[in-house]
Design an enzyme around this catalytic site. Sequence first.
Site, PDB file in Angstrom:
ATOM      1  N   ARG A   1       0.016   7.108   7.224  1.00 47.85           N
ATOM      2  CA  ARG A   1       0.114   7.063   5.761  1.00 47.85           C
ATOM      3  C   ARG A   1      -0.394   8.343   5.110  1.00 47.85           C
ATOM      4  NH1 ARG A   1       1.415   1.906   3.833  1.00 47.85           N
ATOM      5  NH2 ARG A   1       0.607   0.143   5.014  1.00 47.85           N
TER       6      ARG A   1
ATOM      7  N   PHE B   1      13.589   5.399  10.418  1.00 49.79           N
ATOM      8  CA  PHE B   1      12.298   4.845  10.046  1.00 49.79           C
ATOM      9  C   PHE B   1      11.371   5.993   9.687  1.00 49.79           C
ATOM     10  CE2 PHE B   1       8.310   2.748   9.996  1.00 49.79           C
ATOM     11  CZ  PHE B   1       8.632   1.496   9.483  1.00 49.79           C
TER      12      PHE B   1
ATOM     13  N   ASP C   1       3.920   3.861   6.315  1.00 44.33           N
ATOM     14  CA  ASP C   1       3.276   3.655   7.606  1.00 44.33           C
ATOM     15  C   ASP C   1       4.214   3.147   8.682  1.00 44.33           C
ATOM     16  OD1 ASP C   1       3.562   0.978   6.435  1.00 44.33           O
ATOM     17  OD2 ASP C   1       2.386   0.329   8.159  1.00 44.33           O
TER      18      ASP C   1
ATOM     19  N   GLY D   1      16.300  -4.271   0.534  1.00 40.95           N
ATOM     20  CA  GLY D   1      16.403  -4.537  -0.900  1.00 40.95           C
ATOM     21  C   GLY D   1      15.750  -5.837  -1.349  1.00 40.95           C
TER      22      GLY D   1
ATOM     23  N   GLU E   1       7.502   1.841  -6.279  1.00 45.83           N
ATOM     24  CA  GLU E   1       7.662   1.385  -4.890  1.00 45.83           C
ATOM     25  C   GLU E   1       7.807   2.577  -3.954  1.00 45.83           C
ATOM     26  OE1 GLU E   1       7.515  -0.629  -2.583  1.00 45.83           O
ATOM     27  OE2 GLU E   1       8.807  -2.376  -2.787  1.00 45.83           O
ATOM     28  N   ASP E   2       7.486   2.370  -2.698  1.00 48.35           N
ATOM     29  CA  ASP E   2       7.654   3.447  -1.722  1.00 48.35           C
ATOM     30  C   ASP E   2       9.119   3.611  -1.318  1.00 48.35           C
ATOM     31  OD1 ASP E   2       7.676   1.032  -0.341  1.00 48.35           O
ATOM     32  OD2 ASP E   2       6.233   1.633   1.191  1.00 48.35           O
TER      33      ASP E   2
ATOM     34  N   THR F   1      12.591  -6.788  -1.337  1.00 51.63           N
ATOM     35  CA  THR F   1      11.350  -6.621  -2.092  1.00 51.63           C
ATOM     36  C   THR F   1      11.639  -6.213  -3.531  1.00 51.63           C
ATOM     37  OG1 THR F   1      10.340  -5.877  -0.026  1.00 51.63           O
ATOM     38  CG2 THR F   1       9.066  -5.539  -2.035  1.00 51.63           C
TER      39      THR F   1
ATOM     40  N   ARG G   1       0.802  -1.197   0.000  1.00 50.19           N
ATOM     41  CA  ARG G   1       0.000   0.000   0.000  1.00 50.19           C
ATOM     42  C   ARG G   1       0.850   1.268   0.000  1.00 50.19           C
ATOM     43  NH1 ARG G   1      -3.832  -1.918   4.934  1.00 50.19           N
ATOM     44  NH2 ARG G   1      -2.528  -3.758   4.781  1.00 50.19           N
ATOM     45  N   GLY G   2       2.112   1.122   0.374  1.00 47.26           N
ATOM     46  CA  GLY G   2       2.956   2.279   0.654  1.00 47.26           C
ATOM     47  C   GLY G   2       3.165   3.231  -0.503  1.00 47.26           C
TER      48      GLY G   2
ATOM     49  N   ASP H   1      14.683  -0.672   1.172  1.00 50.74           N
ATOM     50  CA  ASP H   1      15.323  -0.714   2.488  1.00 50.74           C
ATOM     51  C   ASP H   1      16.421  -1.783   2.422  1.00 50.74           C
ATOM     52  OD1 ASP H   1      15.637  -0.309   5.272  1.00 50.74           O
ATOM     53  OD2 ASP H   1      14.146  -1.823   5.751  1.00 50.74           O
TER      54      ASP H   1
HETATM   55  P1  IMP Z   1      12.992  -4.268   1.882  1.00 51.45           P
HETATM   56  O1  IMP Z   1      12.526  -5.560   1.271  1.00 51.45           O
HETATM   57  O2  IMP Z   1      13.740  -4.486   3.154  1.00 51.45           O
HETATM   58  O3  IMP Z   1      13.734  -3.372   0.925  1.00 51.45           O
HETATM   59  O4  IMP Z   1      11.679  -3.553   2.398  1.00 51.45           O
HETATM   60  C1  IMP Z   1      10.927  -2.705   1.650  1.00 51.45           C
HETATM   61  C2  IMP Z   1       9.607  -2.486   2.345  1.00 51.45           C
HETATM   62  O5  IMP Z   1       9.735  -2.343   3.758  1.00 51.45           O
HETATM   63  C3  IMP Z   1       8.996  -1.198   1.855  1.00 51.45           C
HETATM   64  O6  IMP Z   1       8.215  -1.410   0.701  1.00 51.45           O
HETATM   65  C4  IMP Z   1       8.186  -0.760   3.053  1.00 51.45           C
HETATM   66  O7  IMP Z   1       6.901  -1.357   3.011  1.00 51.45           O
HETATM   67  C5  IMP Z   1       8.934  -1.299   4.246  1.00 51.45           C
HETATM   68  N1  IMP Z   1       9.808  -0.265   4.853  1.00 51.45           N
HETATM   69  C6  IMP Z   1      11.146  -0.267   4.899  1.00 51.45           C
HETATM   70  N2  IMP Z   1      11.620   0.825   5.517  1.00 51.45           N
HETATM   71  C7  IMP Z   1      10.545   1.547   5.880  1.00 51.45           C
HETATM   72  C8  IMP Z   1      10.387   2.802   6.571  1.00 51.45           C
HETATM   73  O8  IMP Z   1      11.333   3.497   6.972  1.00 51.45           O
HETATM   74  N3  IMP Z   1       9.101   3.213   6.752  1.00 51.45           N
HETATM   75  C9  IMP Z   1       8.012   2.507   6.327  1.00 51.45           C
HETATM   76  N4  IMP Z   1       8.119   1.341   5.669  1.00 51.45           N
HETATM   77  C10 IMP Z   1       9.384   0.862   5.463  1.00 51.45           C
HETATM   78 MG    MG Z   2       6.094  -1.697   0.870  1.00 52.13          MG
END
Ligand code: IMP
Ligand code: MG
Length: 175
Positions: free
Chosen positions: A165, A152, A159, A104, A98-99, A106, A42-43, A102
């Site tokens: 959000r 964060f 969120d 990586g 993507e939002d 996803t 949803r982000g 982080d």
């Molecule tokens: P990754 O797979 O660790 O890169 O995570 C990516 C997902 O984690 C993003 O699409 C967000 O949904 C969530 N996420 C990571 N960091 C944050 C943050 O600082 N605030 C909110 N959501 C986050």
């Molecule tokens: Mg996300």
Amino acid sequence: MKKEAVTELIGAEKIAARVKELAAEITRDYEGNEVVFIGVLRGAVVFFSDLIREVKLDAQLDFVKVSSYGDSSKSDGKIQLDYPPDTDLTGRHVILVEDIVDMGYTAKWLREHFEIYSPASLKICALLDKPERRKVPDVTIDYLGFTIPDEFVVGYGLDYSQRHRNLPFIGKIEL
Ligand code: IMP
Ligand code: MG
């Protein structure tokens, strides 16, 4: 319920200006082509809706939802597609929106998974990047809004436990 304090990091005007720049870049890169924009729920939904309205191209829109599973206290790269695209992406130019990238996992999973649909091209557009947190070394972000420190962040779609959000700016919270 304890309400965590949010400190503004990136204001609404700065976000809007950067979104316009990204949209202009995408418009230039895809001139004369039709693009399928896929928002990752949803982000990304707020960023997505602002971005696509600044893009001057023939655009189609779709959404997917992904979640990580396994031990919820540590995202360890197990991703599942809760809601797949219902557009036929074969031979299409696809941009995943993507939002935040982080660790990586996803973004890496999305890129690999979407190759299955045989798009003509596949790019990732992310609003935010937290490179200090990266666990997956080889994640390419083709269009990036802002690089941020290891904080964060919430707001503008992002969120913390489904809260914040709808804030119009991006802020950090102390966890
Ligand atoms: P990754 O797979 O660790 O890169 O995570 C990516 C997902 O984690 C993003 O699409 C967000 O949904 C969530 N996420 C990571 N960091 C944050 C943050 O600082 N605030 C909110 N959501 C986050
Ligand atoms: Mg996300």
